[in-house]
Structure formats: structure tokens, C-alpha cells
Write a protein that holds these residues in place. Structure first.
Motif, PDB file in Angstrom:
ATOM      1  N   LEU A 134      -6.401  10.650  -0.175  1.00 40.73           N
ATOM      2  CA  LEU A 134      -6.316   9.345   0.477  1.00 40.73           C
ATOM      3  C   LEU A 134      -6.837   8.239  -0.440  1.00 40.73           C
ATOM      4  O   LEU A 134      -7.690   8.489  -1.311  1.00 40.73           O
ATOM      5  CB  LEU A 134      -7.142   9.341   1.766  1.00 40.73           C
ATOM      6  N   PRO A 135      -6.359   7.009  -0.243  1.00 41.66           N
ATOM      7  CA  PRO A 135      -6.952   5.884  -0.980  1.00 41.66           C
ATOM      8  C   PRO A 135      -8.448   5.790  -0.683  1.00 41.66           C
ATOM      9  O   PRO A 135      -8.903   6.154   0.408  1.00 41.66           O
ATOM     10  CB  PRO A 135      -6.203   4.666  -0.414  1.00 41.66           C
ATOM     11  N   GLU A 136      -9.196   5.301  -1.645  1.00 41.53           N
ATOM     12  CA  GLU A 136     -10.656   5.209  -1.513  1.00 41.53           C
ATOM     13  C   GLU A 136     -11.020   4.340  -0.314  1.00 41.53           C
ATOM     14  O   GLU A 136     -10.394   3.324  -0.040  1.00 41.53           O
ATOM     15  CB  GLU A 136     -11.253   4.619  -2.786  1.00 41.53           C
ATOM     16  N   ASN A 137     -12.036   4.806   0.434  1.00 38.46           N
ATOM     17  CA  ASN A 137     -12.577   4.085   1.595  1.00 38.46           C
ATOM     18  C   ASN A 137     -11.585   3.952   2.745  1.00 38.46           C
ATOM     19  O   ASN A 137     -11.676   3.027   3.564  1.00 38.46           O
ATOM     20  CB  ASN A 137     -13.082   2.696   1.186  1.00 38.46           C
ATOM     21  N   SER A 138     -10.640   4.870   2.824  1.00 36.02           N
ATOM     22  CA  SER A 138      -9.672   4.839   3.923  1.00 36.02           C
ATOM     23  C   SER A 138     -10.331   5.222   5.245  1.00 36.02           C
ATOM     24  O   SER A 138     -11.277   6.018   5.291  1.00 36.02           O
ATOM     25  CB  SER A 138      -8.526   5.819   3.656  1.00 36.02           C
ATOM     26  N   THR A 139      -9.791   4.689   6.331  1.00 36.43           N
ATOM     27  CA  THR A 139     -10.155   5.127   7.670  1.00 36.43           C
ATOM     28  C   THR A 139      -9.174   6.224   8.073  1.00 36.43           C
ATOM     29  O   THR A 139      -7.961   6.021   8.064  1.00 36.43           O
ATOM     30  CB  THR A 139     -10.059   3.969   8.675  1.00 36.43           C
ATOM     31  N   TRP A 140      -9.711   7.400   8.404  1.00 34.28           N
ATOM     32  CA  TRP A 140      -8.837   8.522   8.701  1.00 34.28           C
ATOM     33  C   TRP A 140      -9.302   9.296   9.922  1.00 34.28           C
ATOM     34  O   TRP A 140     -10.486   9.299  10.266  1.00 34.28           O
ATOM     35  CB  TRP A 140      -8.717   9.471   7.501  1.00 34.28           C
ATOM     36  N   SER A 141      -8.343   9.897  10.574  1.00 31.97           N
ATOM     37  CA  SER A 141      -8.633  10.839  11.657  1.00 31.97           C
ATOM     38  C   SER A 141      -7.819  12.097  11.396  1.00 31.97           C
ATOM     39  O   SER A 141      -6.962  12.119  10.508  1.00 31.97           O
ATOM     40  CB  SER A 141      -8.275  10.238  13.022  1.00 31.97           C
ATOM     41  N   ALA A 142      -8.095  13.123  12.167  1.00 33.26           N
ATOM     42  CA  ALA A 142      -7.345  14.368  11.988  1.00 33.26           C
ATOM     43  C   ALA A 142      -7.010  14.973  13.338  1.00 33.26           C
ATOM     44  O   ALA A 142      -7.717  14.778  14.327  1.00 33.26           O
ATOM     45  CB  ALA A 142      -8.140  15.361  11.137  1.00 33.26           C
TER      46      ALA A 142
ATOM     47  N   ILE B  43       2.051  -2.582   3.719  1.00 32.17           N
ATOM     48  CA  ILE B  43       1.049  -2.147   4.691  1.00 32.17           C
ATOM     49  C   ILE B  43      -0.321  -2.601   4.191  1.00 32.17           C
ATOM     50  O   ILE B  43      -0.529  -2.720   2.977  1.00 32.17           O
ATOM     51  CB  ILE B  43       1.075  -0.617   4.937  1.00 32.17           C
ATOM     52  N   PRO B  44      -1.255  -2.882   5.099  1.00 33.61           N
ATOM     53  CA  PRO B  44      -2.541  -3.447   4.687  1.00 33.61           C
ATOM     54  C   PRO B  44      -3.529  -2.391   4.202  1.00 33.61           C
ATOM     55  O   PRO B  44      -3.365  -1.190   4.464  1.00 33.61           O
ATOM     56  CB  PRO B  44      -3.049  -4.097   5.972  1.00 33.61           C
ATOM     57  N   GLU B  45      -4.555  -2.841   3.501  1.00 36.74           N
ATOM     58  CA  GLU B  45      -5.602  -1.924   3.045  1.00 36.74           C
ATOM     59  C   GLU B  45      -6.338  -1.285   4.212  1.00 36.74           C
ATOM     60  O   GLU B  45      -6.932  -0.218   4.066  1.00 36.74           O
ATOM     61  CB  GLU B  45      -6.585  -2.665   2.128  1.00 36.74           C
ATOM     62  N   SER B  46      -6.318  -1.941   5.363  1.00 29.73           N
ATOM     63  CA  SER B  46      -6.988  -1.404   6.556  1.00 29.73           C
ATOM     64  C   SER B  46      -6.161  -0.344   7.276  1.00 29.73           C
ATOM     65  O   SER B  46      -6.579   0.162   8.321  1.00 29.73           O
ATOM     66  CB  SER B  46      -7.304  -2.539   7.527  1.00 29.73           C
ATOM     67  N   THR B  47      -5.003  -0.004   6.743  1.00 32.81           N
ATOM     68  CA  THR B  47      -4.133   1.019   7.342  1.00 32.81           C
ATOM     69  C   THR B  47      -4.918   2.286   7.666  1.00 32.81           C
ATOM     70  O   THR B  47      -5.745   2.744   6.870  1.00 32.81           O
ATOM     71  CB  THR B  47      -2.977   1.357   6.381  1.00 32.81           C
ATOM     72  N   MET B  48      -4.678   2.848   8.845  1.00 31.15           N
ATOM     73  CA  MET B  48      -5.288   4.107   9.241  1.00 31.15           C
ATOM     74  C   MET B  48      -4.417   5.274   8.775  1.00 31.15           C
ATOM     75  O   MET B  48      -3.205   5.122   8.593  1.00 31.15           O
ATOM     76  CB  MET B  48      -5.437   4.175  10.767  1.00 31.15           C
ATOM     77  N   TYR B  49      -5.033   6.446   8.636  1.00 30.06           N
ATOM     78  CA  TYR B  49      -4.311   7.656   8.260  1.00 30.06           C
ATOM     79  C   TYR B  49      -4.651   8.748   9.265  1.00 30.06           C
ATOM     80  O   TYR B  49      -5.828   9.036   9.503  1.00 30.06           O
ATOM     81  CB  TYR B  49      -4.690   8.108   6.847  1.00 30.06           C
TER      82      TYR B  49
ATOM     83  N   VAL C 145       3.456  12.312   1.835  1.00 30.86           N
ATOM     84  CA  VAL C 145       3.414  11.139   2.708  1.00 30.86           C
ATOM     85  C   VAL C 145       2.399  10.123   2.180  1.00 30.86           C
ATOM     86  O   VAL C 145       2.640   8.909   2.208  1.00 30.86           O
ATOM     87  CB  VAL C 145       3.063  11.554   4.148  1.00 30.86           C
ATOM     88  N   ILE C 146       1.277  10.619   1.671  1.00 32.58           N
ATOM     89  CA  ILE C 146       0.257   9.721   1.134  1.00 32.58           C
ATOM     90  C   ILE C 146       0.788   8.982  -0.083  1.00 32.58           C
ATOM     91  O   ILE C 146       0.537   7.784  -0.257  1.00 32.58           O
ATOM     92  CB  ILE C 146      -1.028  10.510   0.796  1.00 32.58           C
ATOM     93  N   SER C 147       1.555   9.670  -0.914  1.00 30.06           N
ATOM     94  CA  SER C 147       2.158   9.009  -2.078  1.00 30.06           C
ATOM     95  C   SER C 147       3.099   7.892  -1.650  1.00 30.06           C
ATOM     96  O   SER C 147       3.112   6.804  -2.249  1.00 30.06           O
ATOM     97  CB  SER C 147       2.922  10.037  -2.927  1.00 30.06           C
ATOM     98  N   GLU C 148       3.906   8.136  -0.616  1.00 31.45           N
ATOM     99  CA  GLU C 148       4.801   7.101  -0.103  1.00 31.45           C
ATOM    100  C   GLU C 148       3.998   5.923   0.438  1.00 31.45           C
ATOM    101  O   GLU C 148       4.336   4.748   0.199  1.00 31.45           O
ATOM    102  CB  GLU C 148       5.702   7.673   0.998  1.00 31.45           C
ATOM    103  N   ALA C 149       2.918   6.205   1.164  1.00 37.63           N
ATOM    104  CA  ALA C 149       2.080   5.140   1.710  1.00 37.63           C
ATOM    105  C   ALA C 149       1.420   4.332   0.597  1.00 37.63           C
ATOM    106  O   ALA C 149       1.291   3.107   0.698  1.00 37.63           O
ATOM    107  CB  ALA C 149       1.022   5.728   2.628  1.00 37.63           C
ATOM    108  N   ASN C 150       1.019   5.010  -0.489  1.00 34.66           N
ATOM    109  CA  ASN C 150       0.410   4.300  -1.619  1.00 34.66           C
ATOM    110  C   ASN C 150       1.383   3.284  -2.225  1.00 34.66           C
ATOM    111  O   ASN C 150       0.982   2.177  -2.611  1.00 34.66           O
ATOM    112  CB  ASN C 150      -0.030   5.295  -2.698  1.00 34.66           C
ATOM    113  N   ALA C 151       2.659   3.664  -2.299  1.00 27.65           N
ATOM    114  CA  ALA C 151       3.668   2.744  -2.835  1.00 27.65           C
ATOM    115  C   ALA C 151       3.842   1.531  -1.923  1.00 27.65           C
ATOM    116  O   ALA C 151       3.970   0.392  -2.390  1.00 27.65           O
ATOM    117  CB  ALA C 151       4.993   3.468  -3.015  1.00 27.65           C
TER     118      ALA C 151
END
Length: 277
Positions: free
Chosen positions: A194-202, A164-170, A151-157
Motif C-alpha cells: 500500500l502507499p505509505e500512511n494509507s488508511t486500510w481495512s480488511a 483519486i485523492p491521497e486520503s483514498t481508503m483501501y 489492484v494496488i498498482s492500478e490505484a497507484n497510477a
């Protein structure tokens, strides 16, 4: 360490009152549960629409009522589901996100497929590209639902294409049968991808919710808790509601010296402006 954003997963699309008698179904019940979670310390409410019988709903009118009633009660950020998991076959795919015109601050974004228990959850590239364009046009922040590293690979594309913006959450979703098992090692692997400096939750399902919540607190991520993912407070003891699960995360975070983000803090952290929706 950055302030903790807590997302309350209010009701889900498949969590029923057979599992917990207090799962909110109606717009009034959903709004009241979101309000209680906000009072407990949540700054984001993740919501699914249900009909009066608790079945997943894609009725735009129900969505509009939910949005209006939550916003009457508090300033919690809205994170609305756009999942097509329960969408009837006869409905066009865009019905799954027909409510984006109500301008929630955040919307879930599924850009990869997974076997979700006994049912495949298929998210085709042409469908999530269409969703990305809809969110972009309404200035809604996507939250990528990460079930595995693909899924992360798809989001990177999509990120590289400017969809999708760089501010996208994961949102790293662990413990779903067919997805990534809920272990610390797997959580670390998802974070590393994840892309560097991503905002993420789990988040994690069932008995895995609290351990993954605790790991996430220590790793500097943000936490999702709530009845969508787990209906128990302790083994064999149902939680009284979403607010009780949020209150536990607030206590743990404060014991660890990490402040809780308010809705205004979350808007700043996510690059949103109050009232933009």
C-alpha cells in the motif's frame, strides 16, 4: 494505537436468504440493520441495493430510499457499492454508480479485475477512470477494493494522475475464490504494497472472517464484518444479524485496549466534514 473504524457489510449483492433468513432486502430492512449495527458500534455501513425479491438492483429510486431511510435513523457513514458485477449486459456501465448523486461519504471503487468464484469480475481502465471522475465531482471518498496486489498498482497510477485523492481508503478483501487467500502472510504482503500512511481495512470470506478481523485489530488496521462476507457466528451457528458480528469486534478491540471510532471520529480520521453529503 488509532481508534478502530468498524464497517458493517450489511447485505452484499449475492448473499441470499437461502444462506441467512435475515439478510435485509428492502430499504426499510437495510436501514434498520444499519441502525442496529450503528448501535452496536459500527461507524460505517457498506450497502448494496436489492429489489423486493433480493436480486441486485441498480434502480436509482431504491438507492435514494435507502440513503434517506438510513440517514433518518442515525449518523452512520454511508459506503455504497458501485460494483458492476451483477449489472445486466444491456445497461451502460455508469448505471452501476447512478446513485452517487445522493452523496454518500464513501463509495466502493473497483479498479482491477478478478475471477470472482465462477464468474470473472472485469473492471476495465476506461470504466474505473470514469467512476473516479464521478466520485471526484461529487466529493465522495473512494474505497479501493483490493483483491490482489495488481489492484494496488492500478490505484497507484490513478493516484499519480490525481484521479483519486491521497486520503483514498483501501479495503483488503481476502478469501474470495480467485483472489488472494486469507492468510496472515498474504495480509501482511498486501499491507506492505500500500502507499505509505494509507488508511486500510480488511475483510475475509466465510470461516476466515474472524481470524483476519483479529489480525487486523493487532496490526492497527480497520475492520469490516457483516452478513455480506460471512453469515455464521460460530461454525454451524448462524449470526443473529450484522449487529452481533459488530458487537464481537467491539469486545475484542476493547480487550486489546483499542477504542472504537464513532461516526464523528471516522469523519475526522478520513478528512470528511459532517453534513458534506
Amino acid at each position: 494505537m488509532n481508534k478502530l473504524m468498524i464497517t458493517a457489510a450489511i447485505n452484499g449483492g449475492i448473499t441470499s436468504r437461502q444462506k441467512h433468513p435475515s439478510v435485509p432486502y428492502t430499504p426499510d430492512e437495510i436501514a434498520e440493520s444499519a441502525y442496529q449495527a450503528w448501535n452496536a458500534g459500527a461507524c460505517i455501513a457498506h450497502i448494496h441495493a436489492r429489489d423486493i425479491h433480493g436480486k441486485p438492483s441498480y434502480e436509482k429510486g431504491i438507492w435514494g430510499e435507502i440513503v434517506a431511510k438510513v440517514r433518518e435513523r442515525c449518523d452512520i457513514l454511508l459506503n455504497l457499492s458501485t460494483s458492476s458485477y451483477n449489472l445486466p449486459d444491456e445497461m451502460p456501465i455508469e448505471t452501476a454508480w447512478n446513485h452517487v448523486e445522493f452523496r454518500p461519504e464513501i463509495a466502493s471503487f473497483n479498479c482491477g479485475s478478478v475471477n470472482h468464484g465462477s464468474k470473472p469480475f472485469v473492471n476495465a481502465p476506461q470504466d474505473y477512470t470514469q467512476l473516479a471522475e464521478a466520485l471526484k465531482s461529487h466529493q465522495i471518498l473512494p474505497e479501493v477494493e483490493v483483491y490482489h496486489t495488481g489492484v494496488i498498482s492500478e490505484a497507484n497510477a490513478l493516484l499519480a494522475a490525481g484521479l483519486i485523492p491521497e486520503s483514498t481508503m483501501y479495503s483488503l478483501a481476502l478469501g474470495i475464490h480467485g483472489g488472494t487467500p486469507a492468510t496472515l502472510k498474504n495480509l501482511l504482503n498486501l499491507i506492505d504494497n500500500l502507499p505509505e500512511n494509507s488508511t486500510w481495512s480488511a475483510l475475509a470470506i466465510g470461516k476466515h472472517q474472524l481470524p483476519i478481523n483479529a489480525h487486523t485489530l493487532l496490526l492497527g488496521g480497520h475492520v469490516r464484518t457483516g452478513l455480506e462476507d460471512n453469515v455464521y457466528y460460530h461454525r454451524g451457528e448462524l449470526a443473529s444479524g450484522n449487529a452481533q458480528l459488530v458487537e464481537r469486534i467491539v469486545r475484542l478491540s476493547r480487550e486489546l485496549g483499542r477504542e472504537i471510532a464513532s461516526p464523528d471520529d471516522a469523519r475526522t480520521m478520513l478528512g470528511l466534514t459532517k453534513g458534506q453529503s
